[in-house]
Design an enzyme around this catalytic site. Sequence first.
Site, PDB file in Angstrom:
ATOM      1  N   LYS A  69       0.850  -1.192   0.000  1.00 35.79           N
ATOM      2  CA  LYS A  69       0.000   0.000   0.000  1.00 35.79           C
ATOM      3  C   LYS A  69       0.883   1.238   0.000  1.00 35.79           C
ATOM      4  O   LYS A  69       1.732   1.399   0.878  1.00 35.79           O
ATOM      5  CB  LYS A  69      -0.925   0.029   1.225  1.00 35.79           C
ATOM      6  CG  LYS A  69      -1.838   1.268   1.256  1.00 35.79           C
ATOM      7  CD  LYS A  69      -2.841   1.213   2.385  1.00 35.79           C
ATOM      8  CE  LYS A  69      -2.314   1.790   3.681  1.00 35.79           C
ATOM      9  NZ  LYS A  69      -2.199   3.279   3.650  1.00 35.79           N
ATOM     10  N   ASP A  86      -3.342   4.284  -2.223  1.00 32.61           N
ATOM     11  CA  ASP A  86      -4.306   4.754  -1.228  1.00 32.61           C
ATOM     12  C   ASP A  86      -4.305   6.282  -1.160  1.00 32.61           C
ATOM     13  O   ASP A  86      -3.678   6.868  -0.289  1.00 32.61           O
ATOM     14  CB  ASP A  86      -3.921   4.127   0.127  1.00 32.61           C
ATOM     15  CG  ASP A  86      -4.820   4.554   1.272  1.00 32.61           C
ATOM     16  OD1 ASP A  86      -5.972   4.940   1.007  1.00 32.61           O
ATOM     17  OD2 ASP A  86      -4.359   4.503   2.432  1.00 32.61           O
ATOM     18  N   LYS A 145      -7.391   8.091  -1.566  1.00 36.08           N
ATOM     19  CA  LYS A 145      -8.702   8.508  -1.018  1.00 36.08           C
ATOM     20  C   LYS A 145      -9.258   9.748  -1.721  1.00 36.08           C
ATOM     21  O   LYS A 145      -9.527  10.770  -1.085  1.00 36.08           O
ATOM     22  CB  LYS A 145      -8.601   8.771   0.489  1.00 36.08           C
ATOM     23  CG  LYS A 145      -8.109   7.601   1.322  1.00 36.08           C
ATOM     24  CD  LYS A 145      -8.108   7.960   2.810  1.00 36.08           C
ATOM     25  CE  LYS A 145      -7.590   6.862   3.697  1.00 36.08           C
ATOM     26  NZ  LYS A 145      -6.120   6.672   3.596  1.00 36.08           N
ATOM     27  N   ASP A 174     -13.607  14.697  -4.336  1.00 34.73           N
ATOM     28  CA  ASP A 174     -13.697  15.991  -5.004  1.00 34.73           C
ATOM     29  C   ASP A 174     -14.953  15.967  -5.864  1.00 34.73           C
ATOM     30  O   ASP A 174     -15.735  15.011  -5.800  1.00 34.73           O
ATOM     31  CB  ASP A 174     -12.431  16.228  -5.856  1.00 34.73           C
ATOM     32  CG  ASP A 174     -12.053  17.705  -5.935  1.00 34.73           C
ATOM     33  OD1 ASP A 174     -12.965  18.537  -6.158  1.00 34.73           O
ATOM     34  OD2 ASP A 174     -10.860  18.029  -5.778  1.00 34.73           O
ATOM     35  N   THR A 196     -10.707   4.357  10.369  1.00 39.53           N
ATOM     36  CA  THR A 196     -10.601   3.573  11.609  1.00 39.53           C
ATOM     37  C   THR A 196     -10.163   4.424  12.794  1.00 39.53           C
ATOM     38  O   THR A 196     -10.231   3.979  13.933  1.00 39.53           O
ATOM     39  CB  THR A 196      -9.638   2.376  11.448  1.00 39.53           C
ATOM     40  OG1 THR A 196      -8.406   2.852  10.904  1.00 39.53           O
ATOM     41  CG2 THR A 196     -10.222   1.311  10.545  1.00 39.53           C
ATOM     42  N   ARG A 245       2.806  -0.455  10.669  1.00 40.90           N
ATOM     43  CA  ARG A 245       3.875  -0.366  11.666  1.00 40.90           C
ATOM     44  C   ARG A 245       4.285  -1.696  12.307  1.00 40.90           C
ATOM     45  O   ARG A 245       5.474  -1.896  12.553  1.00 40.90           O
ATOM     46  CB  ARG A 245       3.488   0.661  12.739  1.00 40.90           C
ATOM     47  CG  ARG A 245       3.601   2.091  12.218  1.00 40.90           C
ATOM     48  CD  ARG A 245       2.914   3.098  13.113  1.00 40.90           C
ATOM     49  NE  ARG A 245       1.457   3.072  12.930  1.00 40.90           N
ATOM     50  CZ  ARG A 245       0.625   3.988  13.405  1.00 40.90           C
ATOM     51  NH1 ARG A 245       1.078   4.995  14.118  1.00 40.90           N
ATOM     52  NH2 ARG A 245      -0.668   3.899  13.179  1.00 40.90           N
TER      53      ARG A 245
END
Length: 238
Positions: free
Chosen positions: A35, A62, A64, A67, A125, A217
Amino acid sequence: MTHENRPVIALDFPEFADVKDFLEQFDPSEKLYIKLGMELFYTAGPQVVYYVKSLGHRVFLDLKLHDIPNTVESSMRVLARLGVDMVNVHAAGGVEMMIAARRGLEAGTPTGRRKPKLIAVTQLTSTSEEIMHNDQKIMTSLEESVINYAQKTAEAGLDGVVCSAHEVEKIKTATHEDFICLTPGIRPAGTASGDQKRVMTPAQAHQIGADYIVVGRPITQAQNPIEAYHNIKAEWNQ
């Protein structure tokens, strides 16, 4: 159910060099699902996508998009040329915008190449119900908001949504069995949840029917990223 057998690794690094350093740790024969997000794309641009694809890895870009429909459509037409495997928009942009995104992807995908999967973000999230009520003035429950966004995404003809693993079962029921649920906020048992509010282990996400999991992470900041990746992959495929 699609159940991609590889966790999607979120490479949330600030520089292109970090991506190279990270990927060079893996055996070249190991094909990953990567990603790439805003931070990297804004600093390195399309070249980072071309590099990761040149190694034979799959890419979820990614960004997102959110608009007006025309801007999203023309942007998707350009992103489709990069050869990525998955892209996303914000469901909050509405059905018309999501349809425009799909149209742009279809128009921009070169002949003979598979159109990237297109999914939409429901609620991040990091968003709690309290945040949703106070900041967005959406006064339903968090779950109702997520399911509504998922239904609107399905109505627009998209492939699925980004959602918390906690909402997967209800989203599948509210849409259809092949509707993709990609779940971030995945943490192996015993690790810190960071700034994510709604988290789950890989094994739990698998049991609950998630199609893809995104892990950042716990892999990228592990002392041994390869070992961490394989442990999470094993837990996801148990």
